[in-house]
Motif scaffolding. Sequence first.
Motif, short mmCIF file in Angstrom:
data_model
loop_
_atom_site.label_atom_id
_atom_site.label_comp_id
_atom_site.label_asym_id
_atom_site.label_seq_id
_atom_site.Cartn_x
_atom_site.Cartn_y
_atom_site.Cartn_z
N ALA A 1 41.49 39.69 23.87
CA ALA A 1 41.90 39.61 22.47
C ALA A 1 41.03 38.65 21.68
N LEU B 1 43.87 43.41 15.53
CA LEU B 1 44.44 42.76 16.70
C LEU B 1 45.97 42.72 16.63
N ARG C 1 48.00 45.23 18.33
CA ARG C 1 48.08 45.19 19.79
C ARG C 1 49.22 44.33 20.30
#
Length: 246
Positions: A155, A238, A241
């Motif tokens: 990440a 991001l 996610r």
Amino acid sequence: MAAATKNPNPVPSVWARQKREPDQPALSRDAIVREAVVMLDADGVEALSMRKLGARLNAGATSLYRHVATKDELMELAVDQVAAEIHVPPADAPDWRAAVTEAACSFRAVALRHPWLSSVLGQAGLAYLGPNLMSFIQRLAALFTAAGFAEPARALEPPLNYVIGVSTTEAAWLTTVARSGETEAGFITRLMPAAQQAAASYDLPAEEYAAGATDPTDPVALRDAKFMYGLEVVLDGLALRLPDKS
């Protein structure tokens, strides 16, 4: 036995070699690296050599080689030295996006303060073995772990790669401006007529340059805004996610 004598350090990194004791109290590895960073900031990677560095330190190249075996090792050490300047908020920060943004902005500020940094991050051997870089990555990963990302090590890569890419371009631009002897605003003003002429046949670039001719925006503020826009796009992606906590 002969092979071992010729190659006692098979891993090509300064971090894999035992640190030697100084032969002169005033000439330590830390002092060498500090002066190398000063030279890199002033003149860039190409201008740095062990001979010039030795002259700055009033020491011969042989004395330097007792502490740093090669220029590649010196670059590893210099990269790790400036990495200590990057600020990362604590992992218990209440807003992971704000914390990552703060870390990204700090990284960018360091990269622009040391314009050679971004361009050598992928070229300085095993640079990521340095303790300051290791600490930076660990603290950055902790932000993503606390935020709930299943793979924090993965990440952190998109925002980190984004910052490195943008900082490399910005540093190159600012180096060009500095070499011109002009301010950034003055350099842009002088460049604008040629840019507008080159873009005249292309709709989008022409619109952008036409706006630039009359837009009084401070170029620093404009670069900041562009950086933040791209970073927000990366963080938006991001965020998708993250596990749904509802």
